[in-house]
Design a protein around this motif. Structure first.
Motif, PDB file in Angstrom:
ATOM      1  N   THR A 100       0.828  -1.206   0.000  1.00  0.00           N
ATOM      2  CA  THR A 100       0.000   0.000   0.000  1.00  0.00           C
ATOM      3  C   THR A 100       0.861   1.255   0.000  1.00  0.00           C
ATOM      4  OG1 THR A 100      -1.788  -1.148   1.165  1.00  0.00           O
ATOM      5  CG2 THR A 100      -1.788   1.258   1.262  1.00  0.00           C
ATOM      6  N   LEU A 125      -6.404  -6.369  -7.720  1.00  0.00           N
ATOM      7  CA  LEU A 125      -5.940  -5.223  -6.946  1.00  0.00           C
ATOM      8  C   LEU A 125      -7.122  -4.532  -6.291  1.00  0.00           C
ATOM      9  CD1 LEU A 125      -3.353  -3.678  -9.437  1.00  0.00           C
ATOM     10  CD2 LEU A 125      -2.981  -5.399  -7.667  1.00  0.00           C
ATOM     11  N   GLU A 126      -6.837  -3.791  -5.254  1.00  0.00           N
ATOM     12  CA  GLU A 126      -7.888  -3.086  -4.509  1.00  0.00           C
ATOM     13  C   GLU A 126      -8.683  -2.154  -5.412  1.00  0.00           C
ATOM     14  OE1 GLU A 126      -9.679   0.168  -2.284  1.00  0.00           O
ATOM     15  OE2 GLU A 126      -7.917   0.335  -3.573  1.00  0.00           O
ATOM     16  N   SER A 127      -8.079  -1.678  -6.479  1.00  0.00           N
ATOM     17  CA  SER A 127      -8.744  -0.755  -7.405  1.00  0.00           C
ATOM     18  C   SER A 127      -9.647  -1.467  -8.411  1.00  0.00           C
ATOM     19  CB  SER A 127      -7.692   0.064  -8.165  1.00  0.00           C
ATOM     20  OG  SER A 127      -6.805  -0.796  -8.872  1.00  0.00           O
ATOM     21  N   PHE A 136     -13.206  -6.319  -6.932  1.00  0.00           N
ATOM     22  CA  PHE A 136     -12.542  -6.580  -5.651  1.00  0.00           C
ATOM     23  C   PHE A 136     -13.604  -6.610  -4.554  1.00  0.00           C
ATOM     24  CE2 PHE A 136     -10.065  -5.494  -1.873  1.00  0.00           C
ATOM     25  CZ  PHE A 136      -8.886  -6.216  -2.069  1.00  0.00           C
ATOM     26  N   LEU A 188     -13.480  -5.920   1.868  1.00  0.00           N
ATOM     27  CA  LEU A 188     -12.036  -5.943   2.111  1.00  0.00           C
ATOM     28  C   LEU A 188     -11.433  -4.556   2.024  1.00  0.00           C
ATOM     29  CD1 LEU A 188     -10.653  -9.171   0.374  1.00  0.00           C
ATOM     30  CD2 LEU A 188     -11.044  -8.742   2.801  1.00  0.00           C
ATOM     31  N   ARG A 189     -12.134  -3.631   1.355  1.00  0.00           N
ATOM     32  CA  ARG A 189     -11.644  -2.257   1.289  1.00  0.00           C
ATOM     33  C   ARG A 189     -11.777  -1.552   2.643  1.00  0.00           C
ATOM     34  NH1 ARG A 189     -14.504  -2.243  -3.962  1.00  0.00           N
ATOM     35  NH2 ARG A 189     -12.926  -2.307  -5.604  1.00  0.00           N
ATOM     36  N   THR A 196      -4.898  -2.045   5.191  1.00  0.00           N
ATOM     37  CA  THR A 196      -5.487  -2.212   3.875  1.00  0.00           C
ATOM     38  C   THR A 196      -5.041  -3.512   3.213  1.00  0.00           C
ATOM     39  OG1 THR A 196      -5.453   0.181   3.600  1.00  0.00           O
ATOM     40  CG2 THR A 196      -5.760  -1.122   1.615  1.00  0.00           C
ATOM     41  N   VAL A 197      -5.986  -4.180   2.567  1.00  0.00           N
ATOM     42  CA  VAL A 197      -5.662  -5.342   1.740  1.00  0.00           C
ATOM     43  C   VAL A 197      -5.381  -4.816   0.337  1.00  0.00           C
ATOM     44  CG1 VAL A 197      -6.516  -7.512   0.782  1.00  0.00           C
ATOM     45  CG2 VAL A 197      -7.134  -6.846   3.122  1.00  0.00           C
ATOM     46  N   ALA A 198      -4.115  -4.871  -0.075  1.00  0.00           N
ATOM     47  CA  ALA A 198      -3.723  -4.275  -1.354  1.00  0.00           C
ATOM     48  C   ALA A 198      -4.138  -5.133  -2.538  1.00  0.00           C
ATOM     49  CB  ALA A 198      -2.218  -4.042  -1.379  1.00  0.00           C
ATOM     50  N   CYS A 199      -4.124  -6.451  -2.365  1.00  0.00           N
ATOM     51  CA  CYS A 199      -4.478  -7.345  -3.463  1.00  0.00           C
ATOM     52  C   CYS A 199      -4.794  -8.728  -2.912  1.00  0.00           C
ATOM     53  CB  CYS A 199      -3.344  -7.425  -4.486  1.00  0.00           C
ATOM     54  SG  CYS A 199      -1.794  -8.072  -3.817  1.00  0.00           S
TER      55      CYS A 199
END
Length: 202
Positions: free
Chosen positions: A33, A91-93, A97, A101-102, A107-110
């Motif tokens: 992150t 990915l978080e984006s 996703f 999890l956001r 933070t969970v990045a992926c």
């Protein structure tokens, strides 16, 4: 080489470079992150000078580890291995996703996924329990989870020995949908516990 560079260009480069960073043991979710926030993208981070990692991560140890490991990791080749195993990296984006999890801290990045993602706005049931259940505990788990799975509600557990295993098996016996959130890699040579590789395949 030229061929691998072409492969990276054709892929989603952010996924490719996020996966490359995941091959470095000291780069965990928090570091991923920070790298994305500091450099703007994983690709930019990967190609950055070594000194920039110290300011990005605020820690010399992982920064030095990135500098040394990066030289022996080819991002395209590493990601081809992921694709060969039919594993997807989200990915978080990414729009698909898992939204909850956001909200997790840190933070969970992926996440790495094998199989099919559920529809996240439907009810689901998470089952956790001891790794050394009694005979009664196993039977109670089966009798509770089975009917719920048969009704179409996805069952989520961790694929660990004990109650997790019973929950997944009870769901599969009803031809239900089950999700394993792993504490290990998905690839069968890294999946833990090894005794549940067959269950993972099922």
């Amino acid at each position: 080489n030229r061929q691998n560079n072409d492969i990276v260009f054709l892929m989603n480069t952010e996924v490719v470079f996020a996966n490359a960073f995941n091959h470095i043991d000291t780069v965990g979710p928090r570091a991923l992150t920070r790298l994305r926030e500091h450099f703007g993208s994983y690709e930019t981070a990967w190609h950055s000078g070594n000194s920039n990692f110290i300011s990005a991560l605020r820690d010399i140890a992982p920064a030095d580890d990135i500098a040394s490991r990066r030289a022996i990791i080819d991002p395209a080749t590493a990601y081809m291995r992921v694709e060969e195993l039919a594993i997807a990296l989200l990915l978080e984006s990414d729009p698909v996703f898992p939204p909850r999890l956001r909200e997790v801290t840190p933070t969970v990045a992926c996440i790495y996924i094998q199989g099919t993602l559920p529809i996240w706005d439907m009810p689901s049931l998470a089952v956790v329990g001891t790794r050394m259940p009694t005979a009664y505990g196993r039977e109670a788990c089966r009798s509770l989870v089975g009917p719920i799975a048969a009704s179409g509600i996805p069952i989520i557990s961790g694929l660990a020995v004990g109650i997790d295993t019973e929950a997944h098996k009870a769901c599969l016996s009803q031809k239900g949908k089950t999700i394993a959130v792993l504490g290990s890699g998905i690839a069968r040579d890294s999946l833990y516990p090894a005794a549940n590789k067959r269950l993972a395949d099922q």
